[in-house]
Scaffold this motif. Sequence first.
Motif, PDB file in Angstrom:
ATOM      1  N   ALA A  47      -0.303 -43.393  44.557  1.00 28.10           N
ATOM      2  CA  ALA A  47       0.050 -43.037  43.180  1.00 28.10           C
ATOM      3  C   ALA A  47      -0.885 -43.706  42.184  1.00 28.10           C
ATOM      4  CB  ALA A  47       1.499 -43.421  42.891  1.00 28.10           C
ATOM      5  N   LYS A  48      -1.282 -44.960  42.457  1.00 26.30           N
ATOM      6  CA  LYS A  48      -2.184 -45.662  41.544  1.00 26.30           C
ATOM      7  C   LYS A  48      -3.578 -45.033  41.531  1.00 26.30           C
ATOM      8  CE  LYS A  48       0.063 -50.192  41.495  1.00 26.30           C
ATOM      9  NZ  LYS A  48      -0.029 -51.615  41.909  1.00 26.30           N
ATOM     10  N   VAL A  49      -4.067 -44.640  42.705  1.00 24.97           N
ATOM     11  CA  VAL A  49      -5.362 -43.960  42.756  1.00 24.97           C
ATOM     12  C   VAL A  49      -5.292 -42.636  42.010  1.00 24.97           C
ATOM     13  CG1 VAL A  49      -7.031 -42.842  44.279  1.00 24.97           C
ATOM     14  CG2 VAL A  49      -6.088 -45.070  44.896  1.00 24.97           C
ATOM     15  N   THR A  50      -4.189 -41.921  42.197  1.00 24.90           N
ATOM     16  CA  THR A  50      -4.002 -40.645  41.495  1.00 24.90           C
ATOM     17  C   THR A  50      -4.003 -40.868  39.987  1.00 24.90           C
ATOM     18  OG1 THR A  50      -2.689 -39.797  43.354  1.00 24.90           O
ATOM     19  CG2 THR A  50      -2.495 -38.636  41.250  1.00 24.90           C
ATOM     20  N   ARG A  51      -3.306 -41.904  39.552  1.00 22.68           N
ATOM     21  CA  ARG A  51      -3.237 -42.216  38.114  1.00 22.68           C
ATOM     22  C   ARG A  51      -4.602 -42.609  37.543  1.00 22.68           C
ATOM     23  NH1 ARG A  51      -0.561 -47.774  37.127  1.00 22.68           N
ATOM     24  NH2 ARG A  51      -2.609 -48.319  37.988  1.00 22.68           N
ATOM     25  N   ASP A  52      -5.350 -43.408  38.292  1.00 21.40           N
ATOM     26  CA  ASP A  52      -6.586 -43.985  37.763  1.00 21.40           C
ATOM     27  C   ASP A  52      -7.798 -43.074  37.899  1.00 21.40           C
ATOM     28  OD1 ASP A  52      -5.153 -46.244  37.160  1.00 21.40           O
ATOM     29  OD2 ASP A  52      -5.743 -47.337  38.962  1.00 21.40           O
ATOM     30  N   VAL A  53      -7.779 -42.170  38.884  1.00 20.16           N
ATOM     31  CA  VAL A  53      -8.965 -41.359  39.168  1.00 20.16           C
ATOM     32  C   VAL A  53      -8.709 -39.869  39.019  1.00 20.16           C
ATOM     33  CG1 VAL A  53     -10.744 -40.802  40.871  1.00 20.16           C
ATOM     34  CG2 VAL A  53      -9.851 -43.132  40.725  1.00 20.16           C
ATOM     35  N   LEU A  54      -7.673 -39.352  39.710  1.00 23.83           N
ATOM     36  CA  LEU A  54      -7.491 -37.901  39.767  1.00 23.83           C
ATOM     37  C   LEU A  54      -6.904 -37.322  38.489  1.00 23.83           C
ATOM     38  CD1 LEU A  54      -8.472 -36.503  42.307  1.00 23.83           C
ATOM     39  CD2 LEU A  54      -7.741 -38.819  42.837  1.00 23.83           C
ATOM     40  N   ILE A  55      -5.960 -38.023  37.858  1.00 23.47           N
ATOM     41  CA  ILE A  55      -5.384 -37.505  36.609  1.00 23.47           C
ATOM     42  C   ILE A  55      -6.427 -37.471  35.489  1.00 23.47           C
ATOM     43  CG2 ILE A  55      -3.726 -38.021  34.768  1.00 23.47           C
ATOM     44  CD1 ILE A  55      -1.713 -38.768  36.933  1.00 23.47           C
ATOM     45  N   PRO A  56      -7.242 -38.526  35.302  1.00 20.03           N
ATOM     46  CA  PRO A  56      -8.319 -38.410  34.308  1.00 20.03           C
ATOM     47  C   PRO A  56      -9.291 -37.275  34.627  1.00 20.03           C
ATOM     48  CG  PRO A  56      -7.958 -40.708  34.874  1.00 20.03           C
ATOM     49  CD  PRO A  56      -7.141 -39.904  35.832  1.00 20.03           C
ATOM     50  N   LEU A  57      -9.543 -37.030  35.910  1.00 25.06           N
ATOM     51  CA  LEU A  57     -10.421 -35.919  36.290  1.00 25.06           C
ATOM     52  C   LEU A  57      -9.799 -34.582  35.896  1.00 25.06           C
ATOM     53  CD1 LEU A  57     -12.936 -34.826  37.743  1.00 25.06           C
ATOM     54  CD2 LEU A  57     -11.624 -34.923  39.876  1.00 25.06           C
TER      55      LEU A  57
END
Length: 410
Positions: free
Chosen positions: A204-214
């Motif tokens: 979830a943290k990787v998704t928040r920090d990388v994928l959602i901004p993408l």
Amino acid sequence: MSAEATNPAVSPAPAPPPAHRRKGRPRIDLRRLGRAALLGPTTRDRLPDAISHVVEAHRAHHPDADLEPLRRAYVLAESSHRGQMRKSGEPYITHPLAVTLILAELGAETTTLTASLLHDTVEDTDVTLDQVREEFGAEVCFIVDGVTKLEKVDYGAAAEPETFRKMLVATGNDVRVMSIKLADRLHNMRTLGVMRPEKQERIAKVTRDVLIPLAERLGVQALKTELEDLVFAILHPEEYAHTRGLIADNAAQESDPLAEIADEVRGVLREAGIQAEVLIRPRHFVSLHRVSRKRGRLRGTDFGRILVLVGEDADCYAVLGELHTCLTPVVSEFKDFIAVPKFNLYQSLHTAVARGDGQVAEVLIRTHQMHKAAEAGVVALGNPYAAPAEEQPDGRRADGEGERVDPTRP
């Protein structure tokens, strides 16, 4: 696949209630897909039942699409993944099918969907890039190769610029590769529930920090908002439960001020002779949580926004004029993202109108094409490097292979 996606579970993470779901984006029935996938390949003249849902969604956006590449891609993916199972016991093929359906509903073209069906074959099966190239052509091969390389990017640096640089290098700057990655992550987030809590939190943290901004950068709001809600449910369960309770309490109210204002807007536009579709857009969980922190006690109009869809750009300003003339506008809330689009191609007019009791409803005004771009972003643009064969509206033509003449191309 990446470490985050190799062991996707099937019990869903806490999810928004049914009223929050977007129309036209049904949940995947993994059991039905699993049974269909177990039937294996079909005859050459008949599409496999397992991809019927993908075909239906694809034809809604591309009625004349050639479906033969999808059939062949499914047959290859199903046969190569045969014997691989998800933790649920469902055939692994249900994952690329679900990812492809997400993209089909957003309006992705056939090449992207073909590559999506094959996106795990090179990394997780004996299928080679040469086989993909020989069977489906260089373009599909390039996208599959990009997705495979993207899976190897180290996300440990979170949202630092170096991570994004590595992502762009891995994808060859082709937004279709990143679109598949986003859809892949969304499906894995939807089915994250039975993983260990610490692993859920890490993903979830990787998704928040990388994928959602993408997703934000590529303008794919439909994916971004659902990813935000799924991450919110995992990383902030108490706030999520509180927000969910607010939505449930509001739904139980006898009167709906947003519906009343929407009816009033319809009446104003009908009298003005402006053809428009007026909808109510419920706020997603993260958006509502932000509003509640900003405003404190929520009122009925805070739970959603009114969306007005029209045919032409000029109609947007005509609608704005009528609303500001016949209703009470909140001038400080006006923003013109049509004249000055956001960095991610988003275009819309934003305004707000006030009721006599002091409740304020936000209104979004855009064309149907702007709405498609706002929801699907680059996913709906097809091949961003293809030179248009026809003359542009302003009379210009593409000079040279792959020149981006259309200003809405990324």
